[in-house]
Design a protein around this motif. Structure first.
Motif, PDB file in Angstrom:
ATOM      1  N   LYS A 211       0.851  -1.195   0.000  1.00  0.00           N
ATOM      2  CA  LYS A 211       0.000   0.000   0.000  1.00  0.00           C
ATOM      3  C   LYS A 211       0.888   1.247   0.000  1.00  0.00           C
ATOM      4  O   LYS A 211       1.886   1.316   0.727  1.00  0.00           O
ATOM      5  CB  LYS A 211      -0.918   0.003   1.217  1.00  0.00           C
ATOM      6  N   LEU A 212       0.514   2.207  -0.813  1.00  0.00           N
ATOM      7  CA  LEU A 212       1.331   3.404  -0.964  1.00  0.00           C
ATOM      8  C   LEU A 212       1.479   4.155   0.351  1.00  0.00           C
ATOM      9  O   LEU A 212       2.542   4.707   0.648  1.00  0.00           O
ATOM     10  CB  LEU A 212       0.715   4.313  -2.032  1.00  0.00           C
ATOM     11  N   SER A 213       0.437   4.167   1.163  1.00  0.00           N
ATOM     12  CA  SER A 213       0.510   4.848   2.463  1.00  0.00           C
ATOM     13  C   SER A 213       1.544   4.193   3.367  1.00  0.00           C
ATOM     14  O   SER A 213       2.293   4.867   4.080  1.00  0.00           O
ATOM     15  CB  SER A 213      -0.860   4.849   3.136  1.00  0.00           C
ATOM     16  N   ALA A 214       1.596   2.848   3.320  1.00  0.00           N
ATOM     17  CA  ALA A 214       2.578   2.128   4.137  1.00  0.00           C
ATOM     18  C   ALA A 214       3.993   2.378   3.635  1.00  0.00           C
ATOM     19  O   ALA A 214       4.937   2.498   4.439  1.00  0.00           O
ATOM     20  CB  ALA A 214       2.269   0.629   4.112  1.00  0.00           C
ATOM     21  N   VAL A 215       4.153   2.488   2.327  1.00  0.00           N
ATOM     22  CA  VAL A 215       5.461   2.789   1.752  1.00  0.00           C
ATOM     23  C   VAL A 215       5.917   4.174   2.199  1.00  0.00           C
ATOM     24  O   VAL A 215       7.071   4.374   2.585  1.00  0.00           O
ATOM     25  CB  VAL A 215       5.409   2.717   0.209  1.00  0.00           C
ATOM     26  N   GLY A 216       4.990   5.127   2.181  1.00  0.00           N
ATOM     27  CA  GLY A 216       5.322   6.476   2.634  1.00  0.00           C
ATOM     28  C   GLY A 216       5.759   6.496   4.086  1.00  0.00           C
ATOM     29  O   GLY A 216       6.709   7.205   4.450  1.00  0.00           O
ATOM     30  N   ASN A 217       5.087   5.711   4.921  1.00  0.00           N
ATOM     31  CA  ASN A 217       5.457   5.642   6.340  1.00  0.00           C
ATOM     32  C   ASN A 217       6.835   5.018   6.518  1.00  0.00           C
ATOM     33  O   ASN A 217       7.629   5.455   7.359  1.00  0.00           O
ATOM     34  CB  ASN A 217       4.412   4.843   7.118  1.00  0.00           C
ATOM     35  N   GLN A 218       7.120   3.967   5.740  1.00  0.00           N
ATOM     36  CA  GLN A 218       8.424   3.319   5.802  1.00  0.00           C
ATOM     37  C   GLN A 218       9.541   4.290   5.430  1.00  0.00           C
ATOM     38  O   GLN A 218      10.568   4.361   6.097  1.00  0.00           O
ATOM     39  CB  GLN A 218       8.459   2.109   4.863  1.00  0.00           C
ATOM     40  N   ILE A 219       9.304   5.059   4.373  1.00  0.00           N
ATOM     41  CA  ILE A 219      10.313   6.019   3.926  1.00  0.00           C
ATOM     42  C   ILE A 219      10.542   7.080   4.994  1.00  0.00           C
ATOM     43  O   ILE A 219      11.686   7.454   5.289  1.00  0.00           O
ATOM     44  CB  ILE A 219       9.873   6.674   2.602  1.00  0.00           C
ATOM     45  N   ALA A 220       9.449   7.574   5.577  1.00  0.00           N
ATOM     46  CA  ALA A 220       9.561   8.617   6.598  1.00  0.00           C
ATOM     47  C   ALA A 220      10.347   8.137   7.805  1.00  0.00           C
ATOM     48  O   ALA A 220      11.047   8.922   8.459  1.00  0.00           O
ATOM     49  CB  ALA A 220       8.174   9.078   7.022  1.00  0.00           C
ATOM     50  N   ASN A 221      10.244   6.846   8.117  1.00  0.00           N
ATOM     51  CA  ASN A 221      10.958   6.292   9.267  1.00  0.00           C
ATOM     52  C   ASN A 221      12.432   6.033   8.966  1.00  0.00           C
ATOM     53  O   ASN A 221      13.237   5.875   9.884  1.00  0.00           O
ATOM     54  CB  ASN A 221      10.298   4.987   9.719  1.00  0.00           C
ATOM     55  N   ARG A 222      12.772   5.969   7.675  1.00  0.00           N
ATOM     56  CA  ARG A 222      14.134   5.615   7.300  1.00  0.00           C
ATOM     57  C   ARG A 222      15.022   6.817   6.992  1.00  0.00           C
ATOM     58  O   ARG A 222      16.225   6.782   7.231  1.00  0.00           O
ATOM     59  CB  ARG A 222      14.112   4.702   6.058  1.00  0.00           C
ATOM     60  N   ALA A 223      14.431   7.856   6.386  1.00  0.00           N
ATOM     61  CA  ALA A 223      15.276   8.951   5.901  1.00  0.00           C
ATOM     62  C   ALA A 223      14.480  10.232   5.741  1.00  0.00           C
ATOM     63  O   ALA A 223      13.250  10.218   5.735  1.00  0.00           O
ATOM     64  CB  ALA A 223      15.907   8.566   4.551  1.00  0.00           C
ATOM     65  N   SER A 224      15.217  11.326   5.600  1.00  0.00           N
ATOM     66  CA  SER A 224      14.604  12.611   5.273  1.00  0.00           C
ATOM     67  C   SER A 224      14.205  12.553   3.810  1.00  0.00           C
ATOM     68  O   SER A 224      15.048  12.331   2.936  1.00  0.00           O
ATOM     69  CB  SER A 224      15.602  13.749   5.508  1.00  0.00           C
ATOM     70  N   PHE A 225      12.915  12.745   3.516  1.00  0.00           N
ATOM     71  CA  PHE A 225      12.442  12.562   2.139  1.00  0.00           C
ATOM     72  C   PHE A 225      11.220  13.414   1.873  1.00  0.00           C
ATOM     73  O   PHE A 225      10.320  13.522   2.710  1.00  0.00           O
ATOM     74  CB  PHE A 225      12.086  11.081   1.912  1.00  0.00           C
ATOM     75  N   ASP A 226      11.195  14.026   0.697  1.00  0.00           N
ATOM     76  CA  ASP A 226      10.025  14.753   0.211  1.00  0.00           C
ATOM     77  C   ASP A 226      10.049  14.646  -1.311  1.00  0.00           C
ATOM     78  O   ASP A 226      11.009  15.087  -1.954  1.00  0.00           O
ATOM     79  CB  ASP A 226      10.070  16.222   0.644  1.00  0.00           C
ATOM     80  N   SER A 227       9.024  14.041  -1.886  1.00  0.00           N
ATOM     81  CA  SER A 227       8.998  13.833  -3.339  1.00  0.00           C
ATOM     82  C   SER A 227       9.074  15.155  -4.104  1.00  0.00           C
ATOM     83  O   SER A 227       9.561  15.195  -5.237  1.00  0.00           O
ATOM     84  CB  SER A 227       7.735  13.065  -3.740  1.00  0.00           C
ATOM     85  N   LEU A 235       4.200  11.137  -3.971  1.00  0.00           N
ATOM     86  CA  LEU A 235       5.070   9.963  -4.050  1.00  0.00           C
ATOM     87  C   LEU A 235       4.709   9.094  -5.243  1.00  0.00           C
ATOM     88  O   LEU A 235       5.589   8.564  -5.926  1.00  0.00           O
ATOM     89  CB  LEU A 235       4.967   9.158  -2.746  1.00  0.00           C
ATOM     90  N   SER A 236       3.417   8.945  -5.517  1.00  0.00           N
ATOM     91  CA  SER A 236       2.988   8.115  -6.652  1.00  0.00           C
ATOM     92  C   SER A 236       3.505   8.675  -7.971  1.00  0.00           C
ATOM     93  O   SER A 236       3.889   7.912  -8.871  1.00  0.00           O
ATOM     94  CB  SER A 236       1.466   8.009  -6.683  1.00  0.00           C
ATOM     95  N   SER A 254      -4.229   2.989  -3.091  1.00  0.00           N
ATOM     96  CA  SER A 254      -3.197   2.861  -4.119  1.00  0.00           C
ATOM     97  C   SER A 254      -2.110   1.920  -3.627  1.00  0.00           C
ATOM     98  O   SER A 254      -1.746   1.939  -2.447  1.00  0.00           O
ATOM     99  CB  SER A 254      -2.595   4.222  -4.459  1.00  0.00           C
ATOM    100  N   SER A 255      -1.616   1.093  -4.539  1.00  0.00           N
ATOM    101  CA  SER A 255      -0.569   0.137  -4.200  1.00  0.00           C
ATOM    102  C   SER A 255       0.542   0.199  -5.238  1.00  0.00           C
ATOM    103  O   SER A 255       0.348   0.682  -6.362  1.00  0.00           O
ATOM    104  CB  SER A 255      -1.134  -1.283  -4.134  1.00  0.00           C
ATOM    105  N   VAL A 256       1.701  -0.312  -4.863  1.00  0.00           N
ATOM    106  CA  VAL A 256       2.857  -0.293  -5.756  1.00  0.00           C
ATOM    107  C   VAL A 256       3.668  -1.562  -5.547  1.00  0.00           C
ATOM    108  O   VAL A 256       3.667  -2.147  -4.456  1.00  0.00           O
ATOM    109  CB  VAL A 256       3.733   0.963  -5.471  1.00  0.00           C
ATOM    110  N   ARG A 257       4.346  -1.993  -6.600  1.00  0.00           N
ATOM    111  CA  ARG A 257       5.287  -3.102  -6.458  1.00  0.00           C
ATOM    112  C   ARG A 257       6.464  -2.874  -7.393  1.00  0.00           C
ATOM    113  O   ARG A 257       6.369  -2.112  -8.356  1.00  0.00           O
ATOM    114  CB  ARG A 257       4.629  -4.442  -6.759  1.00  0.00           C
ATOM    115  N   VAL A 258       7.557  -3.529  -7.106  1.00  0.00           N
ATOM    116  CA  VAL A 258       8.765  -3.399  -7.917  1.00  0.00           C
ATOM    117  C   VAL A 258       8.615  -4.270  -9.149  1.00  0.00           C
ATOM    118  O   VAL A 258       8.284  -5.460  -9.051  1.00  0.00           O
ATOM    119  CB  VAL A 258      10.019  -3.815  -7.129  1.00  0.00           C
TER     120      VAL A 258
END
Length: 265
Positions: A211-227, A235-236, A254-258
């Motif tokens: 889920k895109l929301s979960a991906v956004g949360n993961q990114i926020a927890n890992r690094a300083s990021f703003d699309s 982000l999408s 919305s969902s995403v995969r590699v």
């Protein structure tokens, strides 16, 4: 969504920040909580800060006077750091918004983070990466709003660190607004790709969808990021521009995969 219970201190290095962006900055801060402390630091007797006069009253920002005791030194930086530590020790804030393009605030950001508070940075694209990456989230001022950024009045120590061409008035030339980085350039950014792929993998289900929301949360927890720092509002949009990810939307989710790499089975 904003959390009205979160309390944020907005500390502005007026010597190194444009007054024209304060409205957009406070809108951004409102997404994280209430800016119940608003302070701007500088030598307010200096005519170069005249552009700040009207916005200080309009946005209820408290000006903190700091005289320049030594030529070439920025006493405002020290006053801002001291106030930040006083506010931290008071234990009644949940986060800080630091508005400056000066890397000298990097140790302050790292110290604030160790106490578990979020630090949101705002500065120009010339801001050194050490400061950008130290923040919980850092947003370039050129990515805020659609207007042309105004020249920023720099002090002697920042001008030496990041020289800029000057116009006829002696002010630095305006920074160009951020334009979307093309896909081939994004795909060549290994740090960005590792961050995106790692976040998707961490949030993915058995089919590889996250889920895109979960991906956004993961990114926020890992690094300083703003699309928006890459020229993309969401982000999408950034993921689609990279061209290495598949996106789908089911209802409001919305969902995403590699995408499989070429040649992989």
């Amino acid at each position: 969504m904003s959390d009205p219970e979160k309390r944020i201190a907005v500390l502005i290095d007026a010597d190194n920040a444009p007054a024209s962006k304060i409205d957009e900055i406070l809108v951004e801060v409102a997404a994280f909580g209430v800016a119940n402390v608003r302070r701007a630091y500088g030598d307010w007797k200096n005519p170069r800060l005249k552009g700040w006069e009207s916005v200080l009253h309009e946005f209820a920002i408290r000006p903190i006077q700091q005289f320049a005791y030594s030529k070439g030194k920025n006493a405002s930086d020290m006053a801002m750091v001291v106030d930040a530590m006083d506010l931290l020790y008071a234990r009644n804030l949940d986060g800080f918004a630091i508005v400056s393009s000066d890397a000298d605030f990097t140790p302050l950001v790292m110290r604030l983070l160790t106490d578990g508070v979020k630090v949101y940075g705002f500065g120009e694209q010339k801001t050194p990466l050490a400061f950008v990456n130290a923040c919980s989230k850092f947003t370039y001022l050129e990515a805020l709003g659609n207007d042309e950024p105004e020249p920023v009045i720099t002090t002697a120590h920042t001008a030496a660190a990041a020289p800029a061409e000057a116009d006829a008035t002696g002010d630095p030339a305006p920074a160009a607004p951020i334009t979307p980085r093309p896909g081939n350039e994004l795909r060549g950014d290994s740090r960005l790709l590792n961050l995106l792929r790692g976040a998707i993998d961490a949030a993915a289900d058995d089919q590889g969808w996250a889920k895109l929301s979960a991906v956004g949360n993961q990114i926020a927890n890992r690094a300083s990021f703003d699309s928006r720092n890459y020229g993309y509002r969401k982000l999408s949009d950034l993921l689609a521009a990279v061209g290495l990810f598949e996106l789908k939307k089911e209802g409001k989710t919305s969902s995403v995969r590699v995408l499989p790499r070429k040649g992989a089975r």
